[in-house]
Design an enzyme around this catalytic site. Structure first.
Site, mmCIF file in Angstrom:
data_model
loop_
_atom_site.group_PDB
_atom_site.id
_atom_site.type_symbol
_atom_site.label_atom_id
_atom_site.label_comp_id
_atom_site.label_asym_id
_atom_site.label_seq_id
_atom_site.Cartn_x
_atom_site.Cartn_y
_atom_site.Cartn_z
ATOM 1 N N PRO A 90 -36.257 -27.434 56.145
ATOM 2 C CA PRO A 90 -36.509 -28.222 54.924
ATOM 3 C C PRO A 90 -37.975 -28.168 54.505
ATOM 4 O O PRO A 90 -38.322 -28.565 53.402
ATOM 5 C CB PRO A 90 -36.087 -29.644 55.304
ATOM 6 N N GLU A 117 -33.768 -32.041 66.041
ATOM 7 C CA GLU A 117 -34.997 -32.416 65.333
ATOM 8 C C GLU A 117 -35.689 -31.209 64.729
ATOM 9 O O GLU A 117 -36.676 -31.345 63.998
ATOM 10 C CB GLU A 117 -35.976 -33.125 66.279
ATOM 11 N N ARG A 155 -24.952 -11.343 46.522
ATOM 12 C CA ARG A 155 -24.350 -11.106 45.200
ATOM 13 C C ARG A 155 -25.297 -10.387 44.252
ATOM 14 O O ARG A 155 -24.891 -9.901 43.205
ATOM 15 C CB ARG A 155 -23.771 -12.378 44.594
ATOM 16 N N ASP A 170 -25.717 -15.050 33.987
ATOM 17 C CA ASP A 170 -25.760 -16.226 34.857
ATOM 18 C C ASP A 170 -27.023 -17.055 34.627
ATOM 19 O O ASP A 170 -28.042 -16.525 34.206
ATOM 20 C CB ASP A 170 -25.763 -15.804 36.327
HETATM 21 N N1 SAH Z 1 -36.907 -32.843 61.612
HETATM 22 C C1 SAH Z 1 -36.826 -31.800 60.655
HETATM 23 C C2 SAH Z 1 -35.386 -31.555 60.186
HETATM 24 C C3 SAH Z 1 -34.528 -30.940 61.210
HETATM 25 S S1 SAH Z 1 -32.927 -30.638 60.596
HETATM 26 C C4 SAH Z 1 -37.630 -32.192 59.421
HETATM 27 O O1 SAH Z 1 -37.577 -33.365 59.071
HETATM 28 O O2 SAH Z 1 -38.256 -31.342 58.784
HETATM 29 C C5 SAH Z 1 -32.332 -29.451 61.727
HETATM 30 C C6 SAH Z 1 -32.295 -28.018 61.228
HETATM 31 O O3 SAH Z 1 -31.483 -27.937 60.075
HETATM 32 C C7 SAH Z 1 -33.638 -27.457 60.806
HETATM 33 O O4 SAH Z 1 -34.319 -26.917 61.902
HETATM 34 C C8 SAH Z 1 -33.234 -26.379 59.818
HETATM 35 O O5 SAH Z 1 -32.923 -25.162 60.465
HETATM 36 C C9 SAH Z 1 -31.969 -26.935 59.198
HETATM 37 N N2 SAH Z 1 -32.173 -27.547 57.884
HETATM 38 C C10 SAH Z 1 -32.028 -28.859 57.567
HETATM 39 N N3 SAH Z 1 -32.257 -29.077 56.266
HETATM 40 C C11 SAH Z 1 -32.564 -27.881 55.722
HETATM 41 C C12 SAH Z 1 -32.888 -27.447 54.404
HETATM 42 N N4 SAH Z 1 -32.979 -28.289 53.385
HETATM 43 N N5 SAH Z 1 -33.133 -26.143 54.209
HETATM 44 C C13 SAH Z 1 -33.056 -25.255 55.213
HETATM 45 N N6 SAH Z 1 -32.755 -25.611 56.487
HETATM 46 C C14 SAH Z 1 -32.494 -26.897 56.743
#
Ligand code: SAH
Length: 253
Positions: A90, A117, A155, A170
């Site tokens: 994220p 986490e 795609r 698109d």
């Molecule tokens: N503690 C971290 C979130 C971990 S979520 C933080 O707050 O930044 C666990 C895993 O889910 C992450 O390591 C990632 O690989 C995936 N993930 C969660 N949300 C995501 C998103 N919006 N985009 C891409 N990967 C995501």
């Protein structure tokens, strides 16, 4: 294009690989998707991939060693060793159509799916070449984000979409012949199909007229209008004709 996915849940991908675009693209040889179980790269009896966070606090964190081993095993297998290694996170840069376009130019991508986490930061700092997020929200794992990234990218590969799904129209598609700095197009125009009247709602007359020029103009105007109302940020980057500008002006007044 080859995707190597590193995950603790390889089976997670079974259903998406057996349906629709990803199935067709892999069957036709446009893309190969290889799944790697992170636990195969552990060296203890319990196949441990995670551990408690230094400094305390809740949850578990992916250890760096199995991920390093997995990527190094992939690197030892291929000639071109400079492939992008993408950590889904994220905290990464946002996946957009322009990023998907960029990724679709690569021959080989490695995708690392986190859980819990997250992943020991040394992976982001020293192993991953890129961190990508699919949006400003937190999911429980990188598997859905990896699937989203793959579908958006695959795609765009030449030959994957048939005519009936042509992507030039698109949302976000860069218009043909646009300058290199143009990264996005407009939102798509509205679409309708039969019946021409449904519960008193009629399809716009012009679409039934058979007048191609009128239809082209109507579609362009609706696409401009939708983009202007919902995503004015996109409008700023799109090349506009005098006719487009006039129409936008008329909406504003
Ligand atoms: N503690 C971290 C979130 C971990 S979520 C933080 O707050 O930044 C666990 C895993 O889910 C992450 O390591 C990632 O690989 C995936 N993930 C969660 N949300 C995501 C998103 N919006 N985009 C891409 N990967 C995501």
């Amino acid at each position: 294009m080859t995707f190597d996915i590193i995950t603790i849940f390889p089976e997670f991908f079974t259903s998406i690989l057996e349906h629709g675009l990803l199935k067709r693209a892999t069957a036709a040889g446009h893309a190969a998707i290889r799944l790697h179980d992170l636990r195969d790269y552990t060296d203890d009896r319990h196949r441990t991939v995670d551990d408690r966070p230094f400094g305390g606090g809740p949850g578990m964190v992916f250890k760096p060693e199995p991920i390093y081993r997995a990527v190094e095993a992939l690197r030892s297998e291929v000639q071109e060793k400079n492939f992008p290694v993408i950590l889904l996170s994220p905290q990464g840069r946002l996946l957009t159509q322009a990023v998907a376009e960029e990724l679709s130019q690569a021959a080989h991508l490695v995708l690392i799916c986190g859980r819990y986490e997250g992943v020991d930061e040394r992976v982001a700092e020293n192993l991953a070449t890129d961190e990508i997020s699919i949006g400003d929200f937190v999911l429980s794992g990188g598997e859905l984000p990896a699937a989203v990234l793959m579908e958006a990218t695959i795609r765009l590969l030449p030959g994957v979409l048939g005519n009936e799904e042509s992507r030039e129209q698109d949302s976000f598609a860069v218009p043909a012949g646009a300058a290199a700095e143009v990264r996005h197009g407009l939102l798509d125009c509205p679409h309708y199909t039969r019946p021409a009247e449904f519960r008193n709602w009629k399809v716009p007359e012009v679409l039934l007229s058979g007048d191609h020029e009128q239809i082209r103009q109507w579609r362009r105007r609706r696409a401009l209008e939708k983009t202007w109302r919902r995503r004015p940020d996109l409008l700023a980057q799109v090349p506009l004709s005098a006719e487009d500008r006039q129409w936008l002006e008329s909406l504003r007044t």
